[in-house]
Write an enzyme that holds these catalytic residues in place. Structure first.
Site, PDB file in Angstrom:
ATOM      1  N   ARG A 231       5.675  18.965 -43.915  1.00  0.00           N
ATOM      2  CA  ARG A 231       7.064  19.526 -43.765  1.00  0.00           C
ATOM      3  C   ARG A 231       7.869  19.359 -42.421  1.00  0.00           C
ATOM      4  O   ARG A 231       8.352  20.012 -42.488  1.00  0.00           O
ATOM      5  CB  ARG A 231       6.090  21.031 -44.209  1.00  0.00           C
ATOM      6  CG  ARG A 231       5.846  21.439 -44.788  1.00  0.00           C
ATOM      7  CD  ARG A 231       4.936  22.943 -44.703  1.00  0.00           C
ATOM      8  NE  ARG A 231       4.842  23.163 -46.699  1.00  0.00           N
ATOM      9  CZ  ARG A 231       3.539  23.640 -47.010  1.00  0.00           C
ATOM     10  NH1 ARG A 231       3.123  24.894 -45.575  1.00  0.00           N
ATOM     11  NH2 ARG A 231       3.209  24.288 -48.095  1.00  0.00           N
TER      12      ARG A 231
ATOM     13  N   GLY B 152      -5.931  44.426 -41.697  1.00  0.00           N
ATOM     14  CA  GLY B 152      -5.876  43.548 -42.799  1.00  0.00           C
ATOM     15  C   GLY B 152      -6.608  43.233 -43.897  1.00  0.00           C
ATOM     16  O   GLY B 152      -7.896  43.107 -43.712  1.00  0.00           O
TER      17      GLY B 152
ATOM     18  N   ARG C  91       1.321  22.721 -40.794  1.00  0.00           N
ATOM     19  CA  ARG C  91      -0.178  23.051 -41.269  1.00  0.00           C
ATOM     20  C   ARG C  91       0.807  22.164 -43.058  1.00  0.00           C
ATOM     21  O   ARG C  91       1.677  22.343 -42.790  1.00  0.00           O
ATOM     22  CB  ARG C  91       0.286  24.162 -41.279  1.00  0.00           C
ATOM     23  CG  ARG C  91      -0.824  24.819 -42.503  1.00  0.00           C
ATOM     24  CD  ARG C  91      -1.232  25.583 -43.205  1.00  0.00           C
ATOM     25  NE  ARG C  91      -0.299  27.076 -43.668  1.00  0.00           N
ATOM     26  CZ  ARG C  91       0.606  27.110 -44.856  1.00  0.00           C
ATOM     27  NH1 ARG C  91      -0.392  26.588 -45.423  1.00  0.00           N
ATOM     28  NH2 ARG C  91       1.847  27.377 -45.336  1.00  0.00           N
TER      29      ARG C  91
HETATM   30  C1  LIG Z   1       6.446  32.651 -48.912  1.00  0.00           C
HETATM   31  C2  LIG Z   1       5.365  31.942 -48.996  1.00  0.00           C
HETATM   32  C3  LIG Z   1       4.274  30.597 -49.621  1.00  0.00           C
HETATM   33  C4  LIG Z   1       3.344  30.607 -48.773  1.00  0.00           C
HETATM   34  N1  LIG Z   1       2.861  29.380 -49.833  1.00  0.00           N
HETATM   35  C5  LIG Z   1       1.169  28.925 -49.645  1.00  0.00           C
HETATM   36  C6  LIG Z   1       0.791  27.797 -51.010  1.00  0.00           C
HETATM   37  O1  LIG Z   1       1.179  27.782 -51.237  1.00  0.00           O
HETATM   38  N2  LIG Z   1      -0.468  27.591 -49.935  1.00  0.00           N
HETATM   39  C7  LIG Z   1      -1.083  27.801 -48.667  1.00  0.00           C
HETATM   40  O2  LIG Z   1      -2.234  27.520 -48.436  1.00  0.00           O
HETATM   41  N3  LIG Z   1      -0.319  28.810 -47.877  1.00  0.00           N
HETATM   42  C8  LIG Z   1       0.617  29.532 -48.186  1.00  0.00           C
HETATM   43  N4  LIG Z   1       1.312  30.263 -47.248  1.00  0.00           N
HETATM   44  C9  LIG Z   1       1.165  30.949 -45.806  1.00  0.00           C
HETATM   45  C10 LIG Z   1      -0.141  32.201 -46.755  1.00  0.00           C
HETATM   46  O3  LIG Z   1       0.652  32.433 -47.807  1.00  0.00           O
HETATM   47  C11 LIG Z   1      -0.313  33.032 -45.581  1.00  0.00           C
HETATM   48  O4  LIG Z   1      -0.807  32.152 -44.446  1.00  0.00           O
HETATM   49  C12 LIG Z   1      -1.178  33.773 -45.549  1.00  0.00           C
HETATM   50  O5  LIG Z   1      -1.829  34.166 -47.096  1.00  0.00           O
HETATM   51  C13 LIG Z   1      -2.273  34.309 -44.813  1.00  0.00           C
HETATM   52  O6  LIG Z   1      -3.423  35.091 -44.995  1.00  0.00           O
HETATM   53  P1  LIG Z   1      -3.724  35.881 -44.015  1.00  0.00           P
HETATM   54  O7  LIG Z   1      -5.013  36.778 -44.302  1.00  0.00           O
HETATM   55  O8  LIG Z   1      -4.119  35.455 -42.463  1.00  0.00           O
HETATM   56  O9  LIG Z   1      -2.517  36.945 -43.795  1.00  0.00           O
HETATM   57  P2  LIG Z   1      -1.712  38.487 -44.799  1.00  0.00           P
HETATM   58  O10 LIG Z   1      -1.621  37.441 -45.828  1.00  0.00           O
HETATM   59  O11 LIG Z   1       0.180  37.965 -44.352  1.00  0.00           O
HETATM   60  O12 LIG Z   1      -2.457  39.153 -44.448  1.00  0.00           O
HETATM   61  C14 LIG Z   1      -1.954  40.361 -43.209  1.00  0.00           C
HETATM   62  C15 LIG Z   1      -2.282  41.504 -43.471  1.00  0.00           C
HETATM   63  O13 LIG Z   1      -2.597  42.407 -42.375  1.00  0.00           O
HETATM   64  C16 LIG Z   1      -2.054  43.347 -41.788  1.00  0.00           C
HETATM   65  N5  LIG Z   1      -1.381  43.687 -41.295  1.00  0.00           N
HETATM   66  C17 LIG Z   1      -0.977  42.797 -39.898  1.00  0.00           C
HETATM   67  N6  LIG Z   1      -0.486  43.496 -39.478  1.00  0.00           N
HETATM   68  C18 LIG Z   1      -0.469  44.979 -39.326  1.00  0.00           C
HETATM   69  C19 LIG Z   1      -0.802  46.042 -37.802  1.00  0.00           C
HETATM   70  N7  LIG Z   1      -0.432  46.183 -37.308  1.00  0.00           N
HETATM   71  N8  LIG Z   1      -1.802  46.857 -38.348  1.00  0.00           N
HETATM   72  C20 LIG Z   1      -2.346  47.166 -39.636  1.00  0.00           C
HETATM   73  N9  LIG Z   1      -2.510  46.041 -40.673  1.00  0.00           N
HETATM   74  C21 LIG Z   1      -1.751  45.033 -39.801  1.00  0.00           C
HETATM   75  C22 LIG Z   1      -1.066  43.357 -43.097  1.00  0.00           C
HETATM   76  O14 LIG Z   1      -0.941  44.948 -43.800  1.00  0.00           O
HETATM   77  C23 LIG Z   1      -1.673  42.971 -43.734  1.00  0.00           C
HETATM   78  O15 LIG Z   1      -2.703  43.205 -45.215  1.00  0.00           O
HETATM   79  C24 LIG Z   1       2.569  30.649 -47.985  1.00  0.00           C
HETATM   80  C25 LIG Z   1       3.006  31.848 -46.792  1.00  0.00           C
HETATM   81  C26 LIG Z   1       4.481  32.694 -47.447  1.00  0.00           C
HETATM   82  C27 LIG Z   1       5.313  32.953 -46.694  1.00  0.00           C
END
Ligand SMILES: Cc1cc2nc3c(=O)[nH]c(=O)nc-3n(C[C@H](O)[C@H](O)[C@H](O)COP(=O)(O)OP(=O)(O)OC[C@H]3O[C@@H](n4cnc5c(N)ncnc54)[C@H](O)[C@@H]3O)c2cc1C
Ligand code: HEM
Ligand code: HEM
Ligand code: SF4
Ligand code: F3S
Ligand code: FES
Lengths: 636, 223, 245
Positions: A330, A40, A435
């Protein structure tokens, strides 16, 4: 089994500091000898990989997208919280901690949340140093805005692109390490299995999404940063590729899955327009700073919003929650919207929508100011709906948005499987049952920049490097199983497409395990899901072959996992006989229709263990609150 | 040296050399304007030019170097650009890119060929010896540049060649003037649109200005 | 509405490709362009034809994954709009639509409409960052940044790395993409320290990856979904000159 979160003892404020000094370190010379896999490249993955690479470990990074920079984190619009108290409006680490615990309806770990609040300030410093262009005032100081569930302005933002800009910061740090040679990137590579060698996570099996080749990688530790599973509802605000596969395959290999039923439904999204809908678009919660939510007082009122006089409008959030009004958390806002629509006050063709009105704000601060604050959101709204939100109110409706649940981890972000660390949305740790806005970005970066570098060393220091290689039978077995799984999907050769199954699963989940849940709706869901799953394995149609780029095959694998995971989610929802945060059971509500928690019996983390064909086994991690008292959450 | 390998560096050479040639062309146009003053003014201007041979040669040398660099990099860059876009689109709609901009190499080469001919014609005077100013002094014994030009442009073919060349020059400049500013970074939000328009005007003025000579002379309005 | 599509089909890297004709019937004007393709793909699958492979993820115009040249214009006819945010109401029944992949030497086609844009990542790796360690940085407000600079940096940072600029550029140049990053960091005090090195390394990488030179056609700006201005290219040129003297 009673699970231990391994939270350090001592006063809340000193736990992390104390723990950092107790943890083991890996000497600089030795770091080179350890290999770490990071799956990820979102905020959690990129920040972790960059930081670990910089420390001197060999890091292999995997993502299923074309580029690390495209991770779903880019979608975040609103902002990121930090207890900087720059506006001097009474914020503090403890207040951020308290808001987050309360917002999560007292279903998260005190120690984790406090640590999160404590490092939040460092995150902003780090990002500014990387060149993240946060909004600033005319004096050149950082600007703040307020967000749902908080009475202080602690949210930092970069236009409507906060997530994008933060990820670009982490991605640039990652790129720097790639150049330095400490990090190796594997893009368009999907993790399909976790390899566990005598009880410890030692590698992963992946599929090269261009050639279809299935191979495995060995390492001394594995970090899953694979994001949330909310696409189990099919229609959600998440990117199309967001999936549960990585986490779920880890679960199948013995990692516990915690609180899967805690799923957040976001109140401000653009309503569904029709069958063809492939995803839902979020209108950032920050809009609720200036927008007023209302519905007509008359049922099925089909007049244009402009023609509805003030006295015939019901500003129901302001009416029900005077002190927080439009900024109520929310889960509460979402349910309130569902209620008024169920009662027939909903607006728009489908009757599934409420107004978010900026007329008053525009009168107060002027259209230009509003454009400056939300211009890109208004543009996006117009592109999708063809309506001008400066002239008429937006139509919004709740949509699945975020997964609080995830793989179970202890205070060190380590799962019950030693060597497996889970960061970001993929773990369950900090948000309890709900959250608060702008806290997921904070958590992802806290985990990656400031927590994993310490805690992973503590584990590595206890293991000798390169203990296992891909020659190990476990790896060979994993590759064979994965190849067999792919073949199985391809040779069903039924009549229904993968999307049809996913859409069907989505509506089952949304109808029966969505914003409000009941015993019968959930039991109904159980039978429906297992039925659908059976049908899937008899009738799914996956075209093409496996040794090529095959998007249908990729989707099929993910939907197959969703079909099993959905059942786990429902089981968890069924077992949790209380209402808390986003988990609302009609059987358990206060006379005013608010969530009724049962702290006697359910003040614990529910961690599920996979047991092959048999029902999963429930393990409990009791939640102890020494610094906050479990109040009834009230935003009135 | 990196500067002359780099993409931006070589464009800067294009720009600077282009600017200087542009300056020359502008001055040249003004000088030629003395054609309107009749034989007296034109011939005195021409012979005045030739009073300081050293200066002229320094100047010519510089011009030659600019010309060489410009042509050399112009061709090199164009070849690289073609290589960077191997397959064309089945359907392509340009929104901004102009015909002139996309054909710089052709208009440029045309100008190049013209300049060579032009030198043989008026400077070395080998193309039409029967009217060569060098061998036909005017009443005051100066090379009769005026008559040379007039007699040349009375011929349809020569006039036609010049007019065509001026069209090429006009196109070349219509893209390149603003482009030269952008390449050396001399613009901003407000100035860029102005520069683009000014570049157009300059291109039209210069090409028409030059084309005026063959046209007026051929139509007997001048000379 | 009913449409006729001509879509580029190519089974794999280096394989020969061609435009295939497909019908898209009963398309709702509320659909996004990609949802229209979803519908087409569902039909193709059921009729035993391999679906059209195309890149996409967020469908919100922010991840920069979607990449299609529609009727000769990257991202299609709508100004400052990605394919995923382009809705069918901007077409009319009976239209013929040509759909092709990004084309440039540096963007080899992987399959159908999917190309390999990792060259852009390598440009970033060459120097598109501030060399800051994790931790040990000054307080976020220790260095004040004039609002004008912060806003300007944000304008440039808005680039989503979609590569439409390259696809549109007659020279297949990545100048707008690179300029956006150079300008973003050069605007901020944090980025100034390495500005000279950065601009040289990144322009060098651009050349190594086989992108063309910039002839100032400004076609890139015309198709950029985030409205990145060519003035940033001028800024890059200034930074380059500065770095040389
Ligand atoms: C529209 C929207 C608006 C948001 N706004 C906010 C906000 O304003 N403030 C806030 O705090 N949060 C917000 N959030 C929540 C926040 O964006 C996410 O919770 C956070 O970015 C998650 O980050 P992450 O690094 O955990 O995972 P992600 O950013 O989802 O990254 C997942 C990674 O894992 C990889 N991956 C997944 N499965 C596999 C696999 N099987 N094999 C290989 N790679 C894989 C993907 O390629 C990606 O690189 C928002 C979410 C959304 C959907
Ligand atoms: C044989 C003669 C010439 C050739 C082959 C030629 C070719 C070119 C080419 C190919 C370009 C575009 C370079 C690019 O942007 O990639 C160019 C730009 C330019 N040319 Fe010429 N040219 C010639 C003569 C001239 C003359 C006589 C002038 C001036 C009167 C001139 C002025 C310019 C200017 C100002 C530019 C803009 C440079 C930039 O884009 O920064 N050129 N030329
Ligand atoms: C119809 C238009 C033009 C006329 C009437 C004209 C006329 C002349 C004359 C009379 C001379 C000789 C001067 C002398 O040596 O006594 C000359 C020289 C020259 N002209 Fe032109 N010219 C014209 C257009 C141009 C253009 C468009 C260019 C360039 C693109 C050009 C480039 C030159 C050059 C390079 C020389 C040589 C200067 C020198 O001797 O060093 N001319 N021109
Ligand atoms: S500059 Fe514009 S077109 Fe080019 S990659 Fe960035 S966003 Fe896409
Ligand atoms: S279109 Fe190409 S030529 Fe330069 S200005 Fe844009 S990169
Ligand atoms: S799919 Fe993300 S920008 Fe289009």
């Amino acid at each position: 089994m009673i699970l231990d979160g391994k939270c350090p003892t001592g006063p809340l404020a000193d736990k992390w500091e104390k723990h950092r000094h107790e943890m083991r370190l890996v000497s600089p010379a030795n770091k080179r000898r350890y290999r770490i896999i990071v799956v990820g490249t979102g905020l959690a993955g990129s920040s972790a990989a960059a930081s670990l690479g910089e420390l001197g470990y060999n890091v292999d990074v995997f993502c299923h997208l074309e580029s690390a920079r495209r991770a779903h984190s880019i979608a975040a619009q609103g902002g990121i919280n930090a207890a900087k108290n720059y506006p001097n409006d009474g914020d503090s680490i403890f207040r951020l901690f308290h808001d987050t615990i309360k917002g999560g309806d007292f279903r998260s770990r005190e120690a984790n949340v406090y640590r999160l609040a404590a490092v939040s300030s460092n995150i902003i410093d780090q990002c500014v140093a990387q060149g993240v262009p946060f909004a600033r005032d005319y004096a050149g100081y950082l600007d703040n805005r307020s967000f749902g569930g908080a009475q202080v302005s602690r949210t930092f933002y970069a236009r409507g692109q906060t997530g994008q800009q933060l990820l670009l910061g982490a991605y640039s740090a990652l790129s720097r390490q790639v150049k330095a040679g400490s990090v190796t990137l594997h893009t368009r590579t999907e993790m399909l299995d976790l390899v566990v060698v005598n009880g410890e996570a030692k590698g992963i099996t992946v599929r090269d999404m261009v050639t279809g080749k299935i191979s495995c990688h060995a390492a001394d530790a594995v970090c899953l940063c694979t994001g949330g599973y909310i696409n189990v509802y099919y229609l959600s605000t998440n990117s199309m590729g967001s999936n549960v596969t990585a986490a779920f395959r880890a679960y199948r290999k013995g990692a516990f899955f915690a609180n899967p039923c805690f799923t957040q439904i976001h109140p401000t999204c653009i309503p569904v327009t029709g069958e063809h809908q492939s995803k839902l678009t979020l209108m950032s919660e920050s809009l609720r700073n200036d927008g007023r939510v209302w519905v007509p007082r008359i049922r099925e009122d089909r007049r244009a919003p402009g023609e509805i006089p003030e006295e015939e409008r019901d500003y129901y959030l302001e009416r029900k929650y005077p002190s927080f009004g439009n900024l109520a958390p929310r889960d509460i806002s979402s349910r309130a919207a569902k209620e008024v629509c169920d009662e027939g006050y909903g607006v728009g063709a489908s009757g599934r929508g409420v107004y978010l009105d900026f007329a008053e704000a525009i009168k107060r601060v002027g259209e230009d100011k509003i454009r400056e604050r939300y211009g890109n959101l208004f543009d996006m709204y117009q592109k999708i709906t063809d309506e001008n939100a400066y002239k008429q109110p937006m139509r919004i409706y709740p949509a699945p948005h975020y997964a609080m649940g995830g793989l179970w981890v202890d205070y060190n972000l380590q799962s019950n499987l030693p060597g497996l660390f889970v960061l970001g949305e993929a773990n369950f740790s900090d948000h309890g049952a709900n959250r608060l806005g702008a806290s997921a970005l904070m958590q992802g970066l806290a985990d990656g920049y400031f927590i994993i570098p310490y805690t992973i060393a503590d584990y590595l220091a206890r293991t000798e490097p390169g203990k296992v290689s891909t020659g190990d039978p476990e790896f060979i077995k994993s590759v064979e199983e994965t190849e067999r799984f792919m073949k199985r999907l391809l040779c069903v050769k039924g009549k229904k497409t993968v999307d049809e199954f996913h859409r069907q699963l989505g509506s089952i989940m949304w109808e029966n395990a969505g914003m409000v849940r009941s015993r019968e709706s959930l039991t109904k869901a159980l039978t429906l899901i297992s039925g659908l799953r059976a049908e899937f394995w008899q009738d799914v149609l996956v075209p093409g072959g496996e040794a090529e780029l095959n998007q249908e095959l990729e989707k099929a694998g993910r939907v197959a996992d969703f079909l099993e995971f959905g059942e786990l989610l429902v089981r968890d929802a069924l077992h949790r006989e209380e209402s808390c945060g986003s988990h609302f059971r009609v059987e358990y509500e206060t006379p005013e229709g608010e969530a009724k928690r049962d702290d006697e019996n359910f003040c614990y983390v529910a961690a599920w263990e996979f047991r092959g064909g048999k029902e999963p086994e429930l393990h409990k991690e009791p939640l102890v609150f020494e610094n906050v008292h479990l109040a009834v959450r009230s935003y009135k | 040296m990196y500067f002359f390998r780099s993409q931006v560096g070589r464009k800067i050479v294009m720009s600077v050399s282009g600017f200087l040639m542009l300056a020359f062309v502008a001055v040249h146009l003004l000088g030629n304007a003395s054609m309107y003053g009749g034989p007296e003014s034109m011939n005195s201007y021409a012979s005045a030019l030739h009073r300081f041979p050293l200066l002229i040669w320094i100047f010519r040398l510089m011009l030659l170097v600019m010309f060489y660099l410009h042509v050399f990099y112009g061709i090199a860059l164009t070849l690289e650009n073609r290589a960077a876009k191997p397959e064309p689109y089945a359907v392509k709609n340009y929104i901004q890119a102009t015909f002139a901009g996309r054909n710089m190499i052709w208009t440029g080469l045309l100008i190049g060929v013209f300049v060579i001919y032009h030198l043989l014609h008026f400077t070395f005077q080998v193309t039409n010896p029967q009217i060569a100013a060098g061998s036909h002094p005017d009443a005051m014994g100066r090379p009769d540049v005026f008559m040379m030009v007039v007699l040349s442009f009375r011929k349809l073919t020569i006039s036609a060649v010049y007019v065509c060349a001026m069209i090429a020059l006009g196109l070349h400049l219509s893209h390149s003037v603003q482009s030269a500013f952008q390449t050396v970074g001399l613009n901003g939000d407000r100035s860029l649109p102005i520069i683009i328009r000014a570049g157009m005007v300059a291109a039209i003025v210069i090409s028409l200005g030059f084309a005026a000579f063959p046209i007026f002379i051929f139509t007997r309005i001048l000379g | 509405m009913d449409l006729t599509l001509f879509v580029w089909r190519q089974s794999g890297p280096g394989k020969p490709g061609r435009l295939e004709e497909y019908k898209a019937n009963e398309i709702s004007p509320d659909m996004s362009f990609l949802e229209m393709l979803d519908v087409v793909n569902q039909d193709l699958i059921k009729s035993g034809v391999e679906p059209i492979a195309f890149d996409h993820d967020c469908r919100e115009g922010i991840c920069g994954t979607c990449s299609q040249v529609i009727n000769g214009v990257p991202h299609g006819p709508l100004k400052e709009t990605t394919v995923c945010q382009l809705h069918m109401r901007h077409f009319k029944s009976g239209d013929t639509i040509y759909i092709e992949p990004w084309r440039a030497k540096a963007f080899p086609v992987i399959k159908d409409l999917i190309v390999d844009r990792s060259a852009l990542d390598r440009i970033m790796q060459s120097g598109g960052y501030v060399s800051v360690h994790t931790g040990g940085v000054p307080d976020a407000n220790a260095v004040l940044i004039p609002k004008a600079d912060a806003d300007r940096a944000m304008d440039a940072a808005a680039c989503i790395g979609c590569g439409a600029c390259v696809a549109a550029c007659p020279n297949g140049s990545a100048m707008l993409f690179t300029a956006a990053k150079v300008a973003h960091l050069a605007r901020l005090p944090q980025g100034q320290v390495e500005a000279a090195r950065r601009v040289c390394l990144m322009t060098e990488a651009m050349m190594q990856e086989g992108f063309g030179n910039c002839s100032n056609h400004y076609e890139c700006q015309a198709v950029c979904p985030k409205g990145i201005k060519v003035q940033f290219i001028a800024k890059l040129n200034r930074e380059f000159i500065k770095s040389r003297i």
